[in-house]
Design an enzyme around this catalytic site. Structure first.
Site, PDB file in Angstrom:
ATOM      1  N   HIS A   1      -8.535   1.641  -5.627  1.00  0.00           N
ATOM      2  CA  HIS A   1      -7.710   0.762  -4.795  1.00  0.00           C
ATOM      3  C   HIS A   1      -6.251   1.115  -4.993  1.00  0.00           C
ATOM      4  O   HIS A   1      -5.814   1.350  -6.131  1.00  0.00           O
ATOM      5  CB  HIS A   1      -7.917  -0.712  -5.157  1.00  0.00           C
ATOM      6  CG  HIS A   1      -9.335  -1.146  -4.968  1.00  0.00           C
ATOM      7  ND1 HIS A   1      -9.883  -1.353  -3.718  1.00  0.00           N
ATOM      8  CD2 HIS A   1     -10.322  -1.361  -5.865  1.00  0.00           C
ATOM      9  CE1 HIS A   1     -11.144  -1.694  -3.859  1.00  0.00           C
ATOM     10  NE2 HIS A   1     -11.443  -1.700  -5.149  1.00  0.00           N
TER      11      HIS A   1
ATOM     12  N   TYR B   1       0.799  -1.232   0.000  1.00  0.00           N
ATOM     13  CA  TYR B   1       0.000   0.000   0.000  1.00  0.00           C
ATOM     14  C   TYR B   1       0.831   1.282   0.000  1.00  0.00           C
ATOM     15  O   TYR B   1       0.264   2.375  -0.055  1.00  0.00           O
ATOM     16  CB  TYR B   1      -0.940  -0.004   1.216  1.00  0.00           C
ATOM     17  CG  TYR B   1      -1.912  -1.168   1.212  1.00  0.00           C
ATOM     18  CD1 TYR B   1      -2.768  -1.373   0.133  1.00  0.00           C
ATOM     19  CD2 TYR B   1      -1.971  -2.065   2.275  1.00  0.00           C
ATOM     20  CE1 TYR B   1      -3.656  -2.444   0.112  1.00  0.00           C
ATOM     21  CE2 TYR B   1      -2.859  -3.140   2.268  1.00  0.00           C
ATOM     22  CZ  TYR B   1      -3.694  -3.321   1.183  1.00  0.00           C
ATOM     23  OH  TYR B   1      -4.574  -4.375   1.162  1.00  0.00           O
TER      24      TYR B   1
END
Ligand code: DQA
Length: 162
Positions: free
Chosen positions: A115, A38
């Site tokens: 995302h 991430y």
């Protein structure tokens, strides 16, 4: 304004377009949570960059993160008629929540699914999104840039992209 409250000169007072960014569960930990997936940017840094880009384009941008599905759903309900575009990273709820999907539909607001990671390179259970079918588009896999690209799509939809 005139004393009656109407704008002078017959022009309608037009508020700035309002963009809402919703971040789902665990995204408050960005920067330290699985950074190999991430990235190292914090949520505060991502939101600040989005706010600055939106402001430069002439839009207002508000961001909300919650670990609670109902909080996200309540915000979508309150957005009806008030918000012009939504960027939504439903995080884990993307793959499970009929209720979040229904709230996106109920909002009647064009929504981009976002995302950070490329969910299609990951576990099977992430290959299903209950949100994609009710969003105008999906951006996945570009880290923090996914949000920036989603914002550009929203600005384009609002005819604010120059
Ligand atoms: C995520 C992907 C989801 O599968 C995961 O549950 C997240 C983050 C992403 O931004 O890549 O929490 O939405």
């Amino acid at each position: 304004m005139t004393r009656s409250g109407a704008p002078r000169g017959g022009r309608t007072a037009r508020r700035k377009p309002h963009i809402l960014v919703l971040h789902g569960p665990n995204l408050n930990l960005l920067g330290t949570r699985e950074p190999e997936l991430y990235g190292r940017r914090t949520l505060a840094e991502i939101d600040a960059a989005l706010r600055a880009r939106a402001r430069a384009a002439g839009a207002e941008l508000e961001a909300l993160q919650s670990n609670h599905e109902g909080v996200l759903i309540d915000r979508l309900h309150a957005a009806r008629g008030q918000v012009d575009f939504i960027l939504l990273n439903g995080a884990g709820l993307t793959h499970t929540s009929v209720a979040l999907r229904d709230a996106v539909v109920a909002s009647e607001i064009p929504t981009v699914e976002v995302h950070l990671s490329n969910v299609h390179q990951r576990e099977d259970f992430r290959q299903t999104s209950l949100l994609s079918g009710v969003c105008v588009g999906i951006i996945s896999g570009f880290g923090a840039l996914s949000y920036v690209l989603a914002l550009e799509a929203a600005l384009d939809g609002l005819e604010l992209r120059r």
